[in-house]
Design an enzyme around this catalytic site. Structure first.
Site, PDB file in Angstrom:
ATOM      1  N   SER A   1      31.398  37.714  29.046  1.00  0.00           N
ATOM      2  CA  SER A   1      31.753  38.664  30.095  1.00  0.00           C
ATOM      3  C   SER A   1      31.558  40.090  29.621  1.00  0.00           C
ATOM      4  CB  SER A   1      33.164  38.445  30.634  1.00  0.00           C
ATOM      5  OG  SER A   1      33.256  39.074  31.894  1.00  0.00           O
TER       6      SER A   1
ATOM      7  N   HIS B   1      37.042  53.732  29.264  1.00  0.00           N
ATOM      8  CA  HIS B   1      36.885  55.059  29.865  1.00  0.00           C
ATOM      9  C   HIS B   1      37.959  55.928  29.218  1.00  0.00           C
ATOM     10  CE1 HIS B   1      34.409  53.104  32.895  1.00  0.00           C
ATOM     11  NE2 HIS B   1      35.366  52.213  32.997  1.00  0.00           N
TER      12      HIS B   1
ATOM     13  N   CYS C   1      36.124  34.689  29.600  1.00  0.00           N
ATOM     14  CA  CYS C   1      35.986  33.321  30.092  1.00  0.00           C
ATOM     15  C   CYS C   1      35.535  32.459  28.928  1.00  0.00           C
ATOM     16  CB  CYS C   1      35.027  33.230  31.275  1.00  0.00           C
ATOM     17  SG  CYS C   1      33.355  33.750  30.922  1.00  0.00           S
TER      18      CYS C   1
END
Length: 129
Positions: free
Chosen positions: A78, A83, A98
């Protein structure tokens, strides 16, 4: 409370093939210089991904005029993104896992590297069945 890396290794819930979890990790750091240092941030993210058994396929980094950083690691399982807001001493990490990734350990490794003065973690198990 975010576990230490050692606690995460022993306390992490078993991960089942196909299980997906989202993690939102908000950290406040002081001093905030790491939040404007893309090399240090990406190195911390790579280290955390490796500790959590994630394979990094690619990465992208952008530094804004004020020094804020957005970085994304594309994982075979994934993604992990950050940020930053250096002027606030704050960063937001997002992780989607996952398969057999250890998200708890990834979050714990990021915490150990950044040493935040404050942190919030939200974990959501996504029902894929």
């Amino acid at each position: 409370m975010i576990p230490t890396p050692e606690e995460a290794r022993t306390l992490a819930a078993p991960v089942f093939a196909g299980e997906m979890c989202s993690y939102a990790l908000d950290v406040w750091v002081d001093p905030a210089d790491v939040l404007a240092d893309p090399d240090r941030l990406v190195a911390a993210m790579r280290g955390a991904a490796a500790a959590g058994h994630a394979a990094v396929l690619d990465e992208s980094v952008h530094v804004f005029p004020n020094g804020a950083v957005t970085a994304v690691l594309l994982l075979s399982q994934s993604h992990l993104s950050v940020h930053t807001w250096p002027e606030l001493g704050m960063a937001n990490f997002d992780l989607l896992t996952c398969g057999r990734l250890n998200g708890e350990l990834i979050v714990a490794e990021l915490r150990a590297e950044l040493q935040p003065v404050r942190a919030n973690v939200t974990r959501v198990i996504r029902d894929v069945f």
